[in-house]
Design an enzyme around this catalytic site. Structure first.
Site, PDB file in Angstrom:
ATOM      1  N   GLY A  78     -68.211  59.711  61.529  1.00 13.76           N
ATOM      2  CA  GLY A  78     -69.392  60.118  62.287  1.00 13.76           C
ATOM      3  C   GLY A  78     -69.592  61.706  62.691  1.00 13.76           C
ATOM      4  O   GLY A  78     -68.627  62.448  62.122  1.00 13.76           O
ATOM      5  N   LEU A 113     -69.064  63.232  65.460  1.00 16.14           N
ATOM      6  CA  LEU A 113     -67.753  63.745  66.163  1.00 16.14           C
ATOM      7  C   LEU A 113     -66.607  63.596  65.394  1.00 16.14           C
ATOM      8  O   LEU A 113     -65.676  64.415  65.249  1.00 16.14           O
ATOM      9  CB  LEU A 113     -67.255  62.846  67.485  1.00 16.14           C
ATOM     10  CG  LEU A 113     -66.124  63.253  68.394  1.00 16.14           C
ATOM     11  CD1 LEU A 113     -66.081  64.754  68.829  1.00 16.14           C
ATOM     12  CD2 LEU A 113     -65.879  62.565  69.412  1.00 16.14           C
ATOM     13  N   ASP A 134     -63.198  47.909  59.251  1.00  9.81           N
ATOM     14  CA  ASP A 134     -64.246  47.599  59.989  1.00  9.81           C
ATOM     15  C   ASP A 134     -63.693  47.174  61.327  1.00  9.81           C
ATOM     16  O   ASP A 134     -62.968  45.914  61.451  1.00  9.81           O
ATOM     17  CB  ASP A 134     -65.109  46.312  59.398  1.00  9.81           C
ATOM     18  CG  ASP A 134     -66.280  45.897  60.099  1.00  9.81           C
ATOM     19  OD1 ASP A 134     -66.178  46.238  61.445  1.00  9.81           O
ATOM     20  OD2 ASP A 134     -67.053  45.131  59.509  1.00  9.81           O
ATOM     21  N   ALA A 178     -68.526  53.506  66.960  1.00  7.77           N
ATOM     22  CA  ALA A 178     -69.216  52.907  67.769  1.00  7.77           C
ATOM     23  C   ALA A 178     -70.518  52.404  67.217  1.00  7.77           C
ATOM     24  O   ALA A 178     -70.804  53.328  66.135  1.00  7.77           O
ATOM     25  CB  ALA A 178     -69.192  53.555  69.039  1.00  7.77           C
ATOM     26  N   TYR A 179     -71.248  51.706  67.758  1.00  2.78           N
ATOM     27  CA  TYR A 179     -72.723  51.263  67.403  1.00  2.78           C
ATOM     28  C   TYR A 179     -73.519  52.397  68.228  1.00  2.78           C
ATOM     29  O   TYR A 179     -73.397  52.349  69.585  1.00  2.78           O
ATOM     30  CB  TYR A 179     -73.131  50.158  67.877  1.00  2.78           C
ATOM     31  CG  TYR A 179     -74.530  49.714  67.407  1.00  2.78           C
ATOM     32  CD1 TYR A 179     -75.117  48.911  66.299  1.00  2.78           C
ATOM     33  CD2 TYR A 179     -75.758  50.134  68.043  1.00  2.78           C
ATOM     34  CE1 TYR A 179     -76.427  48.812  66.023  1.00  2.78           C
ATOM     35  CE2 TYR A 179     -76.916  49.943  67.855  1.00  2.78           C
ATOM     36  CZ  TYR A 179     -77.301  49.148  66.817  1.00  2.78           C
ATOM     37  OH  TYR A 179     -78.586  48.966  66.533  1.00  2.78           O
ATOM     38  N   THR A 180     -74.234  53.486  67.879  1.00  2.00           N
ATOM     39  CA  THR A 180     -74.667  54.528  68.818  1.00  2.00           C
ATOM     40  C   THR A 180     -76.042  54.779  68.824  1.00  2.00           C
ATOM     41  O   THR A 180     -76.519  55.821  69.414  1.00  2.00           O
ATOM     42  CB  THR A 180     -73.764  55.979  68.326  1.00  2.00           C
ATOM     43  OG1 THR A 180     -74.433  56.104  66.920  1.00  2.00           O
ATOM     44  CG2 THR A 180     -72.366  55.934  68.376  1.00  2.00           C
ATOM     45  N   THR A 198     -68.613  57.815  77.120  1.00  2.00           N
ATOM     46  CA  THR A 198     -69.812  58.618  77.437  1.00  2.00           C
ATOM     47  C   THR A 198     -70.057  58.664  78.849  1.00  2.00           C
ATOM     48  O   THR A 198     -69.772  58.116  79.708  1.00  2.00           O
ATOM     49  CB  THR A 198     -70.946  57.837  76.590  1.00  2.00           C
ATOM     50  OG1 THR A 198     -72.233  58.291  77.043  1.00  2.00           O
ATOM     51  CG2 THR A 198     -70.946  56.198  77.350  1.00  2.00           C
ATOM     52  N   ASP A 199     -71.167  59.997  79.170  1.00  2.00           N
ATOM     53  CA  ASP A 199     -71.559  60.096  80.495  1.00  2.00           C
ATOM     54  C   ASP A 199     -72.473  59.007  80.813  1.00  2.00           C
ATOM     55  O   ASP A 199     -72.779  58.873  82.044  1.00  2.00           O
ATOM     56  CB  ASP A 199     -72.150  61.462  80.477  1.00  2.00           C
ATOM     57  CG  ASP A 199     -73.185  61.629  79.296  1.00  2.00           C
ATOM     58  OD1 ASP A 199     -73.268  60.653  78.594  1.00  2.00           O
ATOM     59  OD2 ASP A 199     -73.736  62.733  79.091  1.00  2.00           O
ATOM     60  N   TYR A 221     -76.928  50.100  75.273  1.00  2.00           N
ATOM     61  CA  TYR A 221     -75.734  50.666  74.601  1.00  2.00           C
ATOM     62  C   TYR A 221     -74.876  51.203  75.664  1.00  2.00           C
ATOM     63  O   TYR A 221     -73.516  51.160  75.549  1.00  2.00           O
ATOM     64  CB  TYR A 221     -76.374  52.261  73.984  1.00  2.00           C
ATOM     65  CG  TYR A 221     -75.202  53.224  73.766  1.00  2.00           C
ATOM     66  CD1 TYR A 221     -74.290  53.270  72.699  1.00  2.00           C
ATOM     67  CD2 TYR A 221     -75.286  54.384  74.644  1.00  2.00           C
ATOM     68  CE1 TYR A 221     -73.405  54.130  72.405  1.00  2.00           C
ATOM     69  CE2 TYR A 221     -74.312  55.356  74.349  1.00  2.00           C
ATOM     70  CZ  TYR A 221     -73.465  55.293  73.466  1.00  2.00           C
ATOM     71  OH  TYR A 221     -72.409  56.162  72.969  1.00  2.00           O
TER      72      TYR A 221
HETATM   73  N1  LIG Z   1     -73.445  61.301  70.422  1.00  2.00           N
HETATM   74  C1  LIG Z   1     -73.113  61.514  71.546  1.00  2.00           C
HETATM   75  O1  LIG Z   1     -74.007  62.172  72.168  1.00  2.00           O
HETATM   76  C2  LIG Z   1     -72.254  60.689  72.267  1.00  2.00           C
HETATM   77  C3  LIG Z   1     -72.210  61.063  73.733  1.00  2.00           C
HETATM   78  C4  LIG Z   1     -70.934  60.493  74.291  1.00  2.00           C
HETATM   79  C5  LIG Z   1     -70.106  59.670  73.649  1.00  2.00           C
HETATM   80  N2  LIG Z   1     -70.210  59.333  72.316  1.00  2.00           N
HETATM   81  C6  LIG Z   1     -69.256  58.461  71.599  1.00  2.00           C
HETATM   82  O2  LIG Z   1     -68.496  59.224  70.716  1.00  2.00           O
HETATM   83  C7  LIG Z   1     -68.063  58.315  69.574  1.00  2.00           C
HETATM   84  C8  LIG Z   1     -68.598  58.932  68.316  1.00  2.00           C
HETATM   85  O3  LIG Z   1     -70.155  59.230  68.459  1.00  2.00           O
HETATM   86  P1  LIG Z   1     -70.851  60.040  67.268  1.00  2.00           P
HETATM   87  O4  LIG Z   1     -72.049  60.311  67.842  1.00  2.00           O
HETATM   88  O5  LIG Z   1     -70.019  60.869  66.454  1.00  2.00           O
HETATM   89  O6  LIG Z   1     -71.144  58.635  66.391  1.00  2.00           O
HETATM   90  P2  LIG Z   1     -71.826  58.206  64.820  1.00  2.00           P
HETATM   91  O7  LIG Z   1     -72.100  59.559  64.567  1.00  2.00           O
HETATM   92  O8  LIG Z   1     -73.068  57.513  65.006  1.00  2.00           O
HETATM   93  O9  LIG Z   1     -70.608  57.671  64.476  1.00  2.00           O
HETATM   94  C9  LIG Z   1     -70.083  56.415  64.666  1.00  2.00           C
HETATM   95  C10 LIG Z   1     -69.054  55.940  63.790  1.00  2.00           C
HETATM   96  O10 LIG Z   1     -68.691  54.561  64.010  1.00  2.00           O
HETATM   97  C11 LIG Z   1     -68.370  54.048  62.661  1.00  2.00           C
HETATM   98  N3  LIG Z   1     -68.540  52.685  62.884  1.00  2.00           N
HETATM   99  C12 LIG Z   1     -69.841  52.073  63.241  1.00  2.00           C
HETATM  100  N4  LIG Z   1     -69.649  50.682  63.164  1.00  2.00           N
HETATM  101  C13 LIG Z   1     -68.188  50.537  62.749  1.00  2.00           C
HETATM  102  C14 LIG Z   1     -67.441  49.206  62.566  1.00  2.00           C
HETATM  103  N5  LIG Z   1     -67.794  48.237  62.498  1.00  2.00           N
HETATM  104  N6  LIG Z   1     -66.163  49.662  62.244  1.00  2.00           N
HETATM  105  C15 LIG Z   1     -65.852  51.112  61.752  1.00  2.00           C
HETATM  106  N7  LIG Z   1     -66.380  51.843  62.237  1.00  2.00           N
HETATM  107  C16 LIG Z   1     -67.525  51.840  62.617  1.00  2.00           C
HETATM  108  C17 LIG Z   1     -69.629  54.823  61.886  1.00  2.00           C
HETATM  109  O11 LIG Z   1     -69.267  54.336  60.481  1.00  2.00           O
HETATM  110  P3  LIG Z   1     -70.325  54.243  59.162  1.00  2.00           P
HETATM  111  O12 LIG Z   1     -70.815  56.013  59.239  1.00  2.00           O
HETATM  112  O13 LIG Z   1     -69.689  53.764  57.987  1.00  2.00           O
HETATM  113  O14 LIG Z   1     -71.353  53.651  59.790  1.00  2.00           O
HETATM  114  C18 LIG Z   1     -69.277  56.054  62.131  1.00  2.00           C
HETATM  115  O15 LIG Z   1     -68.178  56.623  61.539  1.00  2.00           O
HETATM  116  C19 LIG Z   1     -68.642  57.110  70.075  1.00  2.00           C
HETATM  117  O16 LIG Z   1     -67.748  56.364  70.432  1.00  2.00           O
HETATM  118  C20 LIG Z   1     -70.003  57.497  70.982  1.00  2.00           C
HETATM  119  O17 LIG Z   1     -70.246  56.095  71.742  1.00  2.00           O
HETATM  120  C21 LIG Z   1     -71.287  59.863  71.516  1.00  2.00           C
END
Ligand SMILES: NC(=O)c1ccc[n+]([C@@H]2O[C@H](COP(=O)([O-])OP(=O)(O)OC[C@H]3O[C@@H](n4cnc5c(N)ncnc54)[C@H](OP(=O)(O)O)[C@@H]3O)[C@@H](O)[C@H]2O)c1
Length: 246
Positions: free
Chosen positions: A15, A17, A37, A61-63, A102-103, A126
């Site tokens: 992902g 991050l 998974d 996460a499912y984002t 998350t915030d 979410y």
């Molecule tokens: N983006 C933001 O602004 C933000 C803000 C606050 C908190 N967060 C949190 O920060 C974390 C990372 O966010 P991100 O934006 O980097 O997310 P992202 O780019 O959407 O990446 C999500 C990751 O989770 C993996 N994933 C999804 N379903 C899975 C499963 N069933 N088993 C194993 N892996 C799975 C995905 O793998 P695939 O690529 O193979 O699907 C991907 O590596 C999350 O917990 C998110 O809630 C994000």
């Protein structure tokens, strides 16, 4: 005494991050979703038995915030049931859990939220799933919940809102701080930490990397956005200053 964690396991390594953390933390074990998974307990158990980490960083996460409204089952399965599987696995093996949250666990009306402020009411599905995941993570005997927020390295839209306030930042600004916290997670004297930067409007953040971005207001968004979702980061700033003093 400084205790640096070395054997680190990451979920969500492909992902936004996760990619940054893999570059910042050489040696981190980050299997793909195909290999682990998180919705499958046996996958998580097998991978942890093989890797034998001292710390697990749960960033998978499912984002898709909009998608989560129509795909609630899929969102709950990954964010809540997946976290439950991770918690069971780390608990059984005495692994320290760093959970990425998350915030958006806050309402987003007044901003300046501190770690111990009451959470909710949440704005969308979410956020509900991430709030439930946080509470599951807290069941783990050794854990740290990091609440954060980040954008991709470039502002992704032609417009940015002047009336939405946030403490988020670009992922390459936030990730080094999170990597530092992960390395020193056993030195954090709290169970929750807000890792973000100063309060600003989304427009001010966007202009830093896209000077020509158009200013807009959230009435254009078509989805429910907070007025002020900013986090109070004084706990993290104090800790970082303490860690960097000789
Ligand atoms: N983006 C933001 O602004 C933000 C803000 C606050 C908190 N967060 C949190 O920060 C974390 C990372 O966010 P991100 O934006 O980097 O997310 P992202 O780019 O959407 O990446 C999500 C990751 O989770 C993996 N994933 C999804 N379903 C899975 C499963 N069933 N088993 C194993 N892996 C799975 C995905 O793998 P695939 O690529 O193979 O699907 C991907 O590596 C999350 O917990 C998110 O809630 C994000």
């Amino acid at each position: 005494m400084t205790v640096e964690c070395e054997r680190i396991f990451l979920t969500g390594g492909s992902g936004r991050l996760g990619g940054e953390l893999r570059a910042l933390l050489p040696g981190i074990v980050a299997p793909s979703e195909t290999d682990v998974d998180v919705t499958r307990q046996a996958d998580v158990d097998r991978a942890l038995d093989r890797a034998g980490p001292e710390v697990l960083v749960h960033a998978a996460a499912y984002t898709d915030v909009a998608g989560a409204e129509t795909h609630r089952r899929a969102c709950w399965k990954v964010n809540v049931e997946g976290t439950r599987n991770v918690v069971r696995a780390v608990w059984a093996r005495g692994i320290f859990l760093v959970h990425i949250s998350t915030d958006y666990v806050f309402e987003g009306t007044r901003g300046g939220y501190r770690e111990d402020d009451p959470v909710g009411p949440v704005r969308n599905y979410y956020s509900l799933s991430k709030l439930a995941a946080e509470e599951l993570a807290r069941l783990s005997p050794a854990h740290l919940v990091i609440r954060t927020s980040f954008r991709p390295r470039q502002w992704p839209y032609p417009v940015a809102f002047t009336d939405v306030f946030t403490s988020q930042d670009y992922v390459d600004v936030i990730a080094p701080d999170i990597a530092l916290v992960i390395r020193r997670c056993r030195d954090v004297p709290h169970h929750t930490l807000h890792v973000a930067t100063e309060r600003k409007s989304a427009y001010d953040l966007a202009r830093r990397r896209s000077p020509d971005v158009r200013p807009g207001t959230k009435t254009e968004a078509g989805v429910d956005l907070p007025d002020d979702i900013s986090l109070d980061t004084s706990r993290w700033r104090e800790l970082k200053a303490q860690w960097s003093s000789p």
